[in-house]
Design an enzyme around this catalytic site. Structure first.
Site, short mmCIF file in Angstrom:
data_model
loop_
_atom_site.label_atom_id
_atom_site.label_comp_id
_atom_site.label_asym_id
_atom_site.label_seq_id
_atom_site.Cartn_x
_atom_site.Cartn_y
_atom_site.Cartn_z
N LYS A 140 -13.05 98.57 91.54
CA LYS A 140 -13.43 98.02 90.23
C LYS A 140 -14.92 98.32 89.96
O LYS A 140 -15.30 98.74 88.88
CB LYS A 140 -13.21 96.50 90.18
CG LYS A 140 -11.74 96.07 90.08
CD LYS A 140 -11.62 94.55 89.89
CE LYS A 140 -10.18 94.09 89.86
NZ LYS A 140 -10.00 92.65 89.75
N GLU A 193 -2.43 93.93 100.28
CA GLU A 193 -3.74 93.34 99.93
C GLU A 193 -4.15 92.24 100.89
O GLU A 193 -5.33 91.97 101.06
CB GLU A 193 -3.71 92.78 98.50
CG GLU A 193 -3.94 93.83 97.43
CD GLU A 193 -4.26 93.24 96.05
OE1 GLU A 193 -4.00 92.06 95.80
OE2 GLU A 193 -4.77 94.01 95.21
N HIS A 235 19.76 108.73 100.78
CA HIS A 235 19.84 110.15 100.44
C HIS A 235 18.45 110.71 100.17
O HIS A 235 18.29 111.69 99.46
CB HIS A 235 20.76 110.33 99.23
CG HIS A 235 22.11 109.76 99.48
ND1 HIS A 235 23.19 110.51 99.85
CD2 HIS A 235 22.54 108.47 99.48
CE1 HIS A 235 24.23 109.71 100.04
NE2 HIS A 235 23.86 108.47 99.83
O1 PA5 Z 1 -3.82 89.51 94.37
C1 PA5 Z 1 -4.86 89.65 93.76
O2 PA5 Z 1 -5.79 88.82 93.82
C2 PA5 Z 1 -5.07 90.85 92.85
O3 PA5 Z 1 -3.99 91.73 92.91
C3 PA5 Z 1 -5.26 90.38 91.41
O4 PA5 Z 1 -4.14 89.63 91.02
C4 PA5 Z 1 -5.45 91.57 90.47
O5 PA5 Z 1 -6.55 92.35 90.86
C5 PA5 Z 1 -5.66 91.08 89.02
O6 PA5 Z 1 -6.75 90.22 88.96
P1 PA5 Z 1 -7.00 89.26 87.73
O7 PA5 Z 1 -5.89 88.28 87.65
O8 PA5 Z 1 -8.31 88.62 88.01
O9 PA5 Z 1 -7.04 90.14 86.51
#
Ligand code: PA5
Length: 375
Positions: A367, A257, A278
């Site tokens: 989303k 990310e 393996h």
């Molecule tokens: O690293 C990030 O920002 C994302 O992976 C969020 O943690 C994830 O989308 C969940 O978001 P939220 O905490 O707003 O529900």
């Protein structure tokens, strides 16, 4: 203490400039956090954990991505002892999975820790509705309210508003810390404390790393950058400890990310050895040569150490650059250090390729599409 077995060409001036940029970034709050932790908040976390331990056989941790993977990684790795079992929900939209979790909690006493910084993520929202209904049915509305712990934004979002209106116990994801850099905040610390992880020790490890991890993290980030330039576009995180599957998952999320944007970034993948010798081991030894391997080398017994050495020799011989990152202890301190080390190395790596380590526009895109489809 984190040690690496390589020496990248670190451009010191560039490195210092990047560190300064991260420190003053509006999402760079995690950098100093372990040394400047709000001890009042820390005490509240431990108090809440004690209460949950006293009255619940299960804590249902609801969250996804950065609101989920970090604490699961540590809890599963260390297998601490606690009377309260942790159960995870809201990390997929699978109805089957949700029903399994509801059935698992069954008639047992339970509390909920719902974790969402934005407070609008669909997966945790749906799981929260289902578990809240179960909680109200079991305990009545008033007692249910006392058993809900919401970790969310300090000022806004649907979860923040609901928590404020109903008087749930609230913990804050600081404004200047994003999901995947939040494991050492209440996001990770509350579930970990409930599960029996020594969070004092963990924070101490991370606080030490604020100083000691900088050099190895820069070294690692510049090494990744050099490998990327030589067309090594896939990194395989390798661990020889089966209980670290979720630590690998956390790493993949952190790097994926943070770096994977603007058509850039090294693709992170992972293996657990010797299990995967393996399986993917064949590909690593003989497949396409676009991979490098990063071994997370935990202290281990003699036999496992021999396997680590054998893999290093075999894969290096097979034309794979093998990086070694070792940590002195397989405990809370070691994981505190590792978490900080990787967060820093990841943020620097993203900066080196010119992308923002702290946003996730691609995640927002899915989303949006989902919300459109759902009308
Ligand atoms: O690293 C990030 O920002 C994302 O992976 C969020 O943690 C994830 O989308 C969940 O978001 P939220 O905490 O707003 O529900």
């Amino acid at each position: 203490m984190i040690k690496v077995n390589f020496n990248a060409e670190v451009d010191e001036a560039r490195a210092q400039k990047i560190l300064a940029e991260i420190k003053k970034d509006k999402m760079g709050g995690w950098m100093e956090l372990p040394r400047k932790y709000d001890m009042g908040e820390f005490a509240r976390i431990k108090e809440a954990a004690k209460k949950i331990n006293e009255e619940s056989e299960y804590l249902v941790c609801i969250g996804i991505g950065g609101s989920y993977l970090g604490h699961r990684a540590v809890i599963e790795a260390l297998r601490p002892k606690s009377e309260t079992k942790i159960i995870y929900a809201g990390n997929s939209l699978s109805r089957r999975e949700l029903e399994w979790a509801l059935a698992k909690v069954g008639d047992h006493d339970f509390s909920i820790n719902v974790i969402s910084k934005s407070g609008t993520t669909l997966e945790p929202a749906i799981a929260f509705e289902a578990f809240k209904k179960k909680l109200v049915e079991k305990y009545g509305a008033e007692e249910a309210t006392r058993r809900i712990y919401a970790t969310t934004d300090a000022k806004q979002g649907a979860l923040h508003d609901e928590a404020t209106e109903n008087g749930y116990t609230k913990f804050v994801v600081p404004d200047n810390i994003g999901g995947r850099y939040s494991v050492l905040t209440a996001v990770g610390l509350l579930p970990m404390a409930v599960a029996g992880v020594d969070v004092d020790k963990m924070l101490k490890g991370a606080a030490e790393a604020v100083e000691t991890a900088v050099e190895p993290a820069l070294n690692y980030a510049f090494m990744r950058y050099a490998l990327d330039a030589k067309k090594y576009d896939t990194e395989i995180f390798a661990s020889f400890e089966p209980s670290t599957v979720y630590f690998n998952e956390w790493l993949k999320q952190l790097f994926g990310e943070s770096e994977g944007k603007d058509k850039r970034g090294i693709l992170p993948d992972s293996v657990i050895y010797s299990t995967d010798l393996h399986s993917l081991g064949q590909y690593l030894q003989d497949g396409r040569r676009n991979l490098f391997e990063t071994i997370i080398d935990f202290p281990t017994d003699d036999l496992n150490a021999k396997i680590v050495a054998a893999v290093r020799i075999a894969h290096t011989g097979g034309g794979i650059p093998v990086l070694n990152i070792s940590v002195t202890s397989f405990d809370e301190k070691g994981f505190g250090e590792l978490i900080y080390f990787f967060e820093l190395a990841c943020a620097v790596s993203a900066k080196l390729i010119g992308v923002n380590p702290f946003d996730q526009p691609g995640v927002e895109k899915y989303k949006l599409e989902l919300h459109k489809l759902l009308g």
